[in-house]
Design a protein around this motif. Structure first.
Motif, PDB file in Angstrom:
ATOM      1  N   LYS A 281      -3.644  10.838  16.462  1.00  0.00           N
ATOM      2  CA  LYS A 281      -4.521  11.128  17.594  1.00  0.00           C
ATOM      3  C   LYS A 281      -4.276  10.143  18.737  1.00  0.00           C
ATOM      4  CE  LYS A 281      -8.262  12.939  14.672  1.00  0.00           C
ATOM      5  NZ  LYS A 281      -9.655  12.707  14.188  1.00  0.00           N
ATOM      6  N   CYS A 282      -3.930   8.904  18.380  1.00  0.00           N
ATOM      7  CA  CYS A 282      -3.729   7.858  19.388  1.00  0.00           C
ATOM      8  C   CYS A 282      -2.283   7.755  19.863  1.00  0.00           C
ATOM      9  CB  CYS A 282      -4.165   6.499  18.836  1.00  0.00           C
ATOM     10  SG  CYS A 282      -5.896   6.387  18.368  1.00  0.00           S
ATOM     11  N   GLY A 283      -1.378   8.440  19.163  1.00  0.00           N
ATOM     12  CA  GLY A 283       0.034   8.345  19.521  1.00  0.00           C
ATOM     13  C   GLY A 283       0.653   7.010  19.162  1.00  0.00           C
ATOM     14  N   ILE A 284       0.196   6.426  18.038  1.00  0.00           N
ATOM     15  CA  ILE A 284       0.684   5.116  17.602  1.00  0.00           C
ATOM     16  C   ILE A 284       1.503   5.278  16.318  1.00  0.00           C
ATOM     17  CG2 ILE A 284      -0.032   2.849  16.721  1.00  0.00           C
ATOM     18  CD1 ILE A 284      -2.539   3.129  18.485  1.00  0.00           C
ATOM     19  N   PRO A 285       2.727   4.749  16.270  1.00  0.00           N
ATOM     20  CA  PRO A 285       3.545   4.873  15.068  1.00  0.00           C
ATOM     21  C   PRO A 285       3.031   3.997  13.931  1.00  0.00           C
ATOM     22  CG  PRO A 285       4.670   3.509  16.693  1.00  0.00           C
ATOM     23  CD  PRO A 285       3.445   4.050  17.364  1.00  0.00           C
ATOM     24  N   VAL A 286       2.944   4.568  12.726  1.00  0.00           N
ATOM     25  CA  VAL A 286       2.513   3.808  11.543  1.00  0.00           C
ATOM     26  C   VAL A 286       3.432   4.163  10.360  1.00  0.00           C
ATOM     27  CG1 VAL A 286       0.099   3.409  12.174  1.00  0.00           C
ATOM     28  CG2 VAL A 286       0.742   5.591  11.141  1.00  0.00           C
ATOM     29  N   PRO A 287       4.715   3.852  10.460  1.00  0.00           N
ATOM     30  CA  PRO A 287       5.668   4.254   9.414  1.00  0.00           C
ATOM     31  C   PRO A 287       5.367   3.671   8.040  1.00  0.00           C
ATOM     32  CG  PRO A 287       6.651   2.650  10.925  1.00  0.00           C
ATOM     33  CD  PRO A 287       5.366   3.105  11.545  1.00  0.00           C
ATOM     34  N   THR A 288       4.834   2.451   7.998  1.00  0.00           N
ATOM     35  CA  THR A 288       4.547   1.837   6.694  1.00  0.00           C
ATOM     36  C   THR A 288       3.403   2.565   5.998  1.00  0.00           C
ATOM     37  OG1 THR A 288       5.109  -0.266   7.767  1.00  0.00           O
ATOM     38  CG2 THR A 288       4.291  -0.364   5.515  1.00  0.00           C
ATOM     39  N   HIS A 289       2.383   2.934   6.745  1.00  0.00           N
ATOM     40  CA  HIS A 289       1.272   3.681   6.159  1.00  0.00           C
ATOM     41  C   HIS A 289       1.726   5.068   5.700  1.00  0.00           C
ATOM     42  CE1 HIS A 289      -2.259   1.099   6.833  1.00  0.00           C
ATOM     43  NE2 HIS A 289      -1.559   0.630   7.833  1.00  0.00           N
ATOM     44  N   GLU A 290       2.552   5.723   6.480  1.00  0.00           N
ATOM     45  CA  GLU A 290       3.081   7.029   6.074  1.00  0.00           C
ATOM     46  C   GLU A 290       3.865   6.899   4.780  1.00  0.00           C
ATOM     47  OE1 GLU A 290       5.323   8.205   9.473  1.00  0.00           O
ATOM     48  OE2 GLU A 290       3.577   8.983  10.559  1.00  0.00           O
ATOM     49  N   PHE A 291       4.635   5.819   4.660  1.00  0.00           N
ATOM     50  CA  PHE A 291       5.438   5.599   3.456  1.00  0.00           C
ATOM     51  C   PHE A 291       4.555   5.377   2.232  1.00  0.00           C
ATOM     52  CE2 PHE A 291       7.611   2.743   0.488  1.00  0.00           C
ATOM     53  CZ  PHE A 291       8.743   3.488   0.208  1.00  0.00           C
ATOM     54  N   VAL A 292       3.510   4.557   2.362  1.00  0.00           N
ATOM     55  CA  VAL A 292       2.684   4.267   1.184  1.00  0.00           C
ATOM     56  C   VAL A 292       1.877   5.496   0.752  1.00  0.00           C
ATOM     57  CG1 VAL A 292       2.558   1.796   1.670  1.00  0.00           C
ATOM     58  CG2 VAL A 292       0.727   3.288   2.465  1.00  0.00           C
ATOM     59  N   VAL A 293       1.456   6.328   1.709  1.00  0.00           N
ATOM     60  CA  VAL A 293       0.744   7.554   1.333  1.00  0.00           C
ATOM     61  C   VAL A 293       1.653   8.450   0.499  1.00  0.00           C
ATOM     62  CG1 VAL A 293      -0.276   9.696   2.185  1.00  0.00           C
ATOM     63  CG2 VAL A 293      -0.867   7.531   3.268  1.00  0.00           C
ATOM     64  N   GLU A 294       2.898   8.637   0.959  1.00  0.00           N
ATOM     65  CA  GLU A 294       3.840   9.469   0.218  1.00  0.00           C
ATOM     66  C   GLU A 294       4.176   8.839  -1.132  1.00  0.00           C
ATOM     67  OE1 GLU A 294       4.535  12.403   1.047  1.00  0.00           O
ATOM     68  OE2 GLU A 294       3.836  12.375   3.118  1.00  0.00           O
ATOM     69  N   THR A 295       4.305   7.521  -1.165  1.00  0.00           N
ATOM     70  CA  THR A 295       4.624   6.830  -2.418  1.00  0.00           C
ATOM     71  C   THR A 295       3.512   7.025  -3.451  1.00  0.00           C
ATOM     72  OG1 THR A 295       5.911   5.137  -1.248  1.00  0.00           O
ATOM     73  CG2 THR A 295       5.140   4.586  -3.463  1.00  0.00           C
ATOM     74  N   ILE A 296       2.281   6.859  -3.029  1.00  0.00           N
ATOM     75  CA  ILE A 296       1.157   7.011  -3.972  1.00  0.00           C
ATOM     76  C   ILE A 296       1.053   8.446  -4.456  1.00  0.00           C
ATOM     77  CG2 ILE A 296      -1.364   6.982  -4.129  1.00  0.00           C
ATOM     78  CD1 ILE A 296      -1.281   4.379  -2.503  1.00  0.00           C
ATOM     79  N   HIS A 297       1.250   9.421  -3.560  1.00  0.00           N
ATOM     80  CA  HIS A 297       1.222  10.815  -4.009  1.00  0.00           C
ATOM     81  C   HIS A 297       2.360  11.104  -4.986  1.00  0.00           C
ATOM     82  CE1 HIS A 297      -2.165  12.054  -1.764  1.00  0.00           C
ATOM     83  NE2 HIS A 297      -1.592  12.083  -0.573  1.00  0.00           N
ATOM     84  N   ALA A 298       3.509  10.490  -4.778  1.00  0.00           N
ATOM     85  CA  ALA A 298       4.638  10.678  -5.704  1.00  0.00           C
ATOM     86  C   ALA A 298       4.310  10.102  -7.085  1.00  0.00           C
ATOM     87  CB  ALA A 298       5.902  10.011  -5.141  1.00  0.00           C
ATOM     88  N   ILE A 299       3.631   8.948  -7.103  1.00  0.00           N
ATOM     89  CA  ILE A 299       3.229   8.344  -8.384  1.00  0.00           C
ATOM     90  C   ILE A 299       2.194   9.232  -9.075  1.00  0.00           C
ATOM     91  CG2 ILE A 299       2.104   6.358  -9.461  1.00  0.00           C
ATOM     92  CD1 ILE A 299       3.208   4.650  -7.135  1.00  0.00           C
ATOM     93  N   GLU A 300       1.264   9.800  -8.280  1.00  0.00           N
ATOM     94  CA  GLU A 300       0.256  10.710  -8.845  1.00  0.00           C
ATOM     95  C   GLU A 300       0.934  11.912  -9.493  1.00  0.00           C
ATOM     96  OE1 GLU A 300      -3.421  10.003  -5.651  1.00  0.00           O
ATOM     97  OE2 GLU A 300      -1.940  11.568  -5.324  1.00  0.00           O
ATOM     98  N   ASP A 301       1.903  12.496  -8.794  1.00  0.00           N
ATOM     99  CA  ASP A 301       2.595  13.682  -9.313  1.00  0.00           C
ATOM    100  C   ASP A 301       3.363  13.355 -10.598  1.00  0.00           C
ATOM    101  OD1 ASP A 301       1.622  15.116  -7.197  1.00  0.00           O
ATOM    102  OD2 ASP A 301       3.486  15.067  -6.042  1.00  0.00           O
ATOM    103  N   LYS A 302       3.918  12.162 -10.650  1.00  0.00           N
ATOM    104  CA  LYS A 302       4.673  11.746 -11.836  1.00  0.00           C
ATOM    105  C   LYS A 302       3.785  11.669 -13.069  1.00  0.00           C
ATOM    106  CE  LYS A 302       7.659   7.971 -13.452  1.00  0.00           C
ATOM    107  NZ  LYS A 302       8.179   6.615 -13.129  1.00  0.00           N
ATOM    108  N   SER A 303       2.499  11.380 -12.849  1.00  0.00           N
ATOM    109  CA  SER A 303       1.567  11.190 -13.977  1.00  0.00           C
ATOM    110  C   SER A 303       1.013  12.513 -14.506  1.00  0.00           C
ATOM    111  CB  SER A 303       0.409  10.291 -13.531  1.00  0.00           C
ATOM    112  OG  SER A 303       0.885   9.043 -13.116  1.00  0.00           O
ATOM    113  N   ARG A 304       1.242  13.610 -13.787  1.00  0.00           N
ATOM    114  CA  ARG A 304       0.649  14.889 -14.201  1.00  0.00           C
ATOM    115  C   ARG A 304       1.462  15.542 -15.307  1.00  0.00           C
ATOM    116  NH1 ARG A 304      -0.732  17.259  -8.147  1.00  0.00           N
ATOM    117  NH2 ARG A 304      -2.183  15.632  -7.576  1.00  0.00           N
TER     118      ARG A 304
END
Length: 304
Positions: A281-304
């Motif tokens: 919404k603010c037009g601010i880059p947050v690549p590290t946050h985008e990476f950790v969100v995807e990483t945590i979802h990948a770990i969640e999927d691995k556990s299913r």
């Protein structure tokens, strides 16, 4: 006041129990075991060195019930939409919905069920743990901080304060509640997320150079987003606060770490995910946050 508390876990039970002292309270939960126990024996709270019993109503199904004055949402944030959709009969044109859940951005979900002027967001300093169905240990109590997204033209917040404080809570009304929510969010989107990905104790973050560098980068991005939203954010002070939190709890375990460790889905979407959405919404880059969100979802999927 007629109140429905959706979610009879530790926090829902603490609030539902005390609010039942002077209000008509209904605990709503999908666990039949928990609901049956509350209906038969009440909620048992271990607090202040004693065990007290409170007797709110408890149901697994709200079908046919009339709208209430206040709905308090205490489910994990990833279940918020389903919880509200499954209990829509509790929400009428005059119903307010309050969330004291971790993270931010909950108003985006609540807005699908009530108008913006009936949404109350906030934080709680209370904490507790479920010992068994209907039995909770209250670890500590503190302020309940609330506010609204728009002007409280109907004057509901003073009534809320009166209802809560008559039952032993200390409720503070804030004109800029988002500032308070983000002040709490900085720790969750940095230290908590990194402990989850690395599966380490809280103390490891300050003790390990690489873990701290990851944490500091997440704080830096979150501070930029907060400022983009018009909030105050002192990066140096936040860094020091997070570092001290790590050092003060060397063996502590965050909820994100525990969820990943036990194969459960996390609340990352209302923690780091809320930073990502606000950044867009603010037009601010947050690549590290985008990476950790995807990483945590990948770990969640691995556990299913």
């Amino acid at each position: 006041m007629k109140i429905a508390v959706i979610g009879a876990g530790a926090m829902g039970s603490i609030y539902g129990a005390h609010l039942s002292l002077n209000n008509e309270v209904y605990m709503v939960d999908t666990s039949a075991v928990t609901v049956d126990h509350i209906e038969a024996e009440g909620i048992k709270l271990q607090e202040d060195g004693t065990e007290n019993v409170y007797r709110p109503h408890a149901v697994t199904c709200t079908e046919g019930m009339e709208p209430v004055d206040l709905v308090i949402l205490f489910v994990k944030s990833l279940f918020s939409k389903a919880a509200l959709a499954g209990n829509k009969c509790l929400i009428g044109p005059d119903t307010y919905v309050l969330t004291l859940q971790n993270g931010s951005g909950h108003e985006d979900i609540l807005g699908g069920f009530v108008d913006k002027d009936h949404i109350i967001i906030g934080t709680t300093e209370d904490n507790g743990a479920v010992l068994s169905p209907g039995c909770v240990k209250r670890g500590g109590k503190g302020n309940t901080n609330v506010g609204m997204l728009v002007e409280d033209k109907a004057g509901f917040l003073p009534k809320l304060k009166e209802a809560f404080e008559s039952c032993g809570f200390t409720l503070n009304i804030h004109s800029n509640i988002q500032q308070l929510i983000w002040d709490k969010l900085f720790t969750n989107v940095s230290l908590s997320v990194v402990t989850g990905i690395l599966q380490v104790d809280i103390g490891y973050i300050a003790a390990n150079e690489h873990a701290w560098n990851m944490t500091a980068r997440l704080i830096h991005e979150a501070v930029a987003v907060a400022r983009g939203l018009g909030l105050e954010a002192d990066e140096e002070a936040i860094m020091e606060k997070v570092r001290k939190t790590s050092e003060a709890s060397p063996n502590g375990c965050t909820s994100i770490r525990a969820d990943l460790q036990n194969g459960r889905r996390t609340e990352v979407e209302t923690i780091s995910g809320s930073v990502v959405r606000a950044a867009k919404k603010c037009g601010i880059p947050v690549p590290t946050h985008e990476f950790v969100v995807e990483t945590i979802h990948a770990i969640e999927d691995k556990s299913r």
